[in-house]
Design an enzyme around this catalytic site. Structure first.
Site, PDB file in Angstrom:
ATOM      1  N   HIS A  55       0.867  -1.325   0.030  1.00 36.63           N
ATOM      2  CA  HIS A  55      -0.176  -0.168  -0.028  1.00 36.63           C
ATOM      3  C   HIS A  55       0.937   1.258  -0.082  1.00 36.63           C
ATOM      4  O   HIS A  55       2.285   1.003   0.133  1.00 36.63           O
ATOM      5  CB  HIS A  55      -0.902   0.107   0.961  1.00 36.63           C
ATOM      6  CG  HIS A  55      -0.412   0.049   2.688  1.00 36.63           C
ATOM      7  ND1 HIS A  55       0.284  -0.971   2.964  1.00 36.63           N
ATOM      8  CD2 HIS A  55      -0.425   1.165   3.298  1.00 36.63           C
ATOM      9  CE1 HIS A  55       0.721  -0.421   4.443  1.00 36.63           C
ATOM     10  NE2 HIS A  55       0.279   0.793   4.629  1.00 36.63           N
ATOM     11  N   HIS A  57       1.489   3.794   1.955  1.00 36.25           N
ATOM     12  CA  HIS A  57       1.938   4.619   3.155  1.00 36.25           C
ATOM     13  C   HIS A  57       3.423   4.686   3.121  1.00 36.25           C
ATOM     14  O   HIS A  57       4.094   3.878   2.571  1.00 36.25           O
ATOM     15  CB  HIS A  57       1.494   4.120   4.351  1.00 36.25           C
ATOM     16  CG  HIS A  57       0.092   4.171   4.598  1.00 36.25           C
ATOM     17  ND1 HIS A  57      -0.729   3.503   5.690  1.00 36.25           N
ATOM     18  CD2 HIS A  57      -0.835   5.208   4.158  1.00 36.25           C
ATOM     19  CE1 HIS A  57      -1.846   4.005   5.810  1.00 36.25           C
ATOM     20  NE2 HIS A  57      -1.979   5.067   4.925  1.00 36.25           N
ATOM     21  N   ASP A  59       5.831   4.645   5.145  1.00 36.45           N
ATOM     22  CA  ASP A  59       6.625   3.566   5.765  1.00 36.45           C
ATOM     23  C   ASP A  59       6.540   2.251   5.172  1.00 36.45           C
ATOM     24  O   ASP A  59       7.054   1.381   5.574  1.00 36.45           O
ATOM     25  CB  ASP A  59       6.112   3.832   7.414  1.00 36.45           C
ATOM     26  CG  ASP A  59       4.862   3.119   7.403  1.00 36.45           C
ATOM     27  OD1 ASP A  59       4.089   3.498   6.755  1.00 36.45           O
ATOM     28  OD2 ASP A  59       4.731   2.367   8.564  1.00 36.45           O
ATOM     29  N   HIS A  60       6.165   2.447   3.858  1.00 38.78           N
ATOM     30  CA  HIS A  60       5.968   1.141   3.132  1.00 38.78           C
ATOM     31  C   HIS A  60       6.794   1.199   1.651  1.00 38.78           C
ATOM     32  O   HIS A  60       7.033   0.209   0.891  1.00 38.78           O
ATOM     33  CB  HIS A  60       4.515   0.398   2.736  1.00 38.78           C
ATOM     34  CG  HIS A  60       4.104  -0.016   4.226  1.00 38.78           C
ATOM     35  ND1 HIS A  60       3.957  -1.291   4.513  1.00 38.78           N
ATOM     36  CD2 HIS A  60       3.754   1.081   5.254  1.00 38.78           C
ATOM     37  CE1 HIS A  60       3.663  -1.453   5.923  1.00 38.78           C
ATOM     38  NE2 HIS A  60       3.260  -0.030   6.532  1.00 38.78           N
ATOM     39  N   HIS A 114      -7.394  -0.891   5.474  1.00 41.25           N
ATOM     40  CA  HIS A 114      -6.395  -0.052   6.179  1.00 41.25           C
ATOM     41  C   HIS A 114      -6.262   0.959   5.163  1.00 41.25           C
ATOM     42  O   HIS A 114      -6.467   2.069   5.565  1.00 41.25           O
ATOM     43  CB  HIS A 114      -5.184  -0.656   6.205  1.00 41.25           C
ATOM     44  CG  HIS A 114      -4.180   0.170   6.755  1.00 41.25           C
ATOM     45  ND1 HIS A 114      -4.132   0.570   8.212  1.00 41.25           N
ATOM     46  CD2 HIS A 114      -2.713   0.379   6.207  1.00 41.25           C
ATOM     47  CE1 HIS A 114      -2.925   1.232   8.349  1.00 41.25           C
ATOM     48  NE2 HIS A 114      -2.129   1.067   7.071  1.00 41.25           N
ATOM     49  N   ASP A 133      -0.057  -3.941   6.202  1.00 38.89           N
ATOM     50  CA  ASP A 133      -0.884  -3.483   7.321  1.00 38.89           C
ATOM     51  C   ASP A 133      -2.346  -3.923   7.570  1.00 38.89           C
ATOM     52  O   ASP A 133      -3.297  -3.122   8.074  1.00 38.89           O
ATOM     53  CB  ASP A 133      -0.848  -2.120   7.309  1.00 38.89           C
ATOM     54  CG  ASP A 133       0.494  -1.375   7.865  1.00 38.89           C
ATOM     55  OD1 ASP A 133       1.464  -2.300   8.083  1.00 38.89           O
ATOM     56  OD2 ASP A 133       0.816  -0.110   7.794  1.00 38.89           O
ATOM     57  N   HIS A 171       4.637  -4.677  10.638  1.00 40.19           N
ATOM     58  CA  HIS A 171       5.017  -4.090  11.983  1.00 40.19           C
ATOM     59  C   HIS A 171       5.053  -5.166  13.139  1.00 40.19           C
ATOM     60  O   HIS A 171       4.327  -6.302  13.183  1.00 40.19           O
ATOM     61  CB  HIS A 171       3.838  -3.055  12.244  1.00 40.19           C
ATOM     62  CG  HIS A 171       3.784  -2.008  11.522  1.00 40.19           C
ATOM     63  ND1 HIS A 171       4.847  -0.736  11.607  1.00 40.19           N
ATOM     64  CD2 HIS A 171       3.244  -1.578  10.349  1.00 40.19           C
ATOM     65  CE1 HIS A 171       4.514   0.189  10.957  1.00 40.19           C
ATOM     66  NE2 HIS A 171       3.260  -0.446   9.868  1.00 40.19           N
TER      67      HIS A 171
HETATM   68 ZN   LIG Z   1      -0.105   1.649   6.535  1.00 38.34          ZN
END
Ligand SMILES: [Zn+2]
Length: 243
Positions: A55, A57, A59-60, A114, A133, A171
């Protein structure tokens, strides 16, 4: 044959390298950062050929462009978020497959909730799931863009995979998730036992990921929720849980 390397970064993110010894190549799942990925691949003598994003975001996907610049790799990401995926080359969705140079094949699953276009990569032959996530150990992702109905359906799609599937989420949220799970099902013996093991691992700074889908089905309050209404209540309670 996939050789999975787990790289912990930032506070609690995991990046995964999926290496193939025969071709000395690897794919990267959800690179939050570039440097630790490039270093880990170099250390093993692997050439990075693909990035697989679950996805959009940051942090990905934060490492996408620097890794592509350094290696010329192909970036694969969710069709329904392609405008938000830095450097994307190939957009995929439900029913598509991704073939890696060593012959390993991932089946793409749409798992919105998400984010609106979140996908997961299932290596069926190897029994490995990379779900970003969406599903966490004893937890699930927050509903930032999707509805409870969507997330409930997405989790049930993942629950239909074999119990011995190894789940690689993005995570290390397990300990906090487990504390919440115990407030929902305080008498669940499987959950109590699992939390003992989780506390032991975390006390030694060991990861609790990957985990087995079958174990999570018995201990994750978002998977044991009987109805979407029950799921939605638990998700809302977790959002404000101070544990
Ligand atoms: Zn995320």
């Amino acid at each position: 044959m996939l050789d999975v390397v787990q790289i912990p970064v930032l506070n609690d993110n995991y990046i995964y390298l999926l290496g193939d010894a025969g071709t000395k190549t690897c794919a990267v799942v959800d690179p939050a950062l570039a440097e630790p990925v490039l270093a880990a691949a170099k250390e093993r003598g692997w050439r990075i050929t693909h990035i697989l994003n679950t996805h959009w975001h940051g942090d990905h996907t934060g490492g996408n462009e620097a890794i592509k610049q350094a290696t010329g790799c192909t970036i694969i990401g969710p069709r329904n978020e392609q405008a938000k995926i830095p450097g994307i080359d190939v957009a995929v969705g439900e029913g598509d497959t991704v073939a890696l140079p060593g012959g390993d094949i991932a089946h793409v699953l749409d798992v919105p909730g998400h984010t609106a276009g979140h996908i997961a990569y299932h290596f069926e032959t190897q029994g490995l799931l990379f779900c970003g996530d969406t599903l966490f150990a004893m937890g699930c992702g927050r509903l930032f863009e999707g509805t409870a109905e969507q997330m409930f359906a997405s989790l049930h799609k993942l629950m239909a995979l074999p119990d011995n599937t190894e789940v690689y989420c993005a995570h290390e949220y397990t300990e906090a998730n487990g504390r919440f799970a115990l407030t929902v099902e305080p008498d669940n013996v499987n959950l109590i036992d699992r939390m003992d093991e989780v506390h032991n691992n975390r006390a030694q700074s060991l990861p609790t990921v990957p985990f087995l889908l079958g174990v999570d089905k018995a201990t994750n309050p978002f998977l044991t929720a009987a109805t979407v209404e029950e799921f939605a209540r638990r998700r809302a309670a977790k959002d404000v849980f101070q544990g």
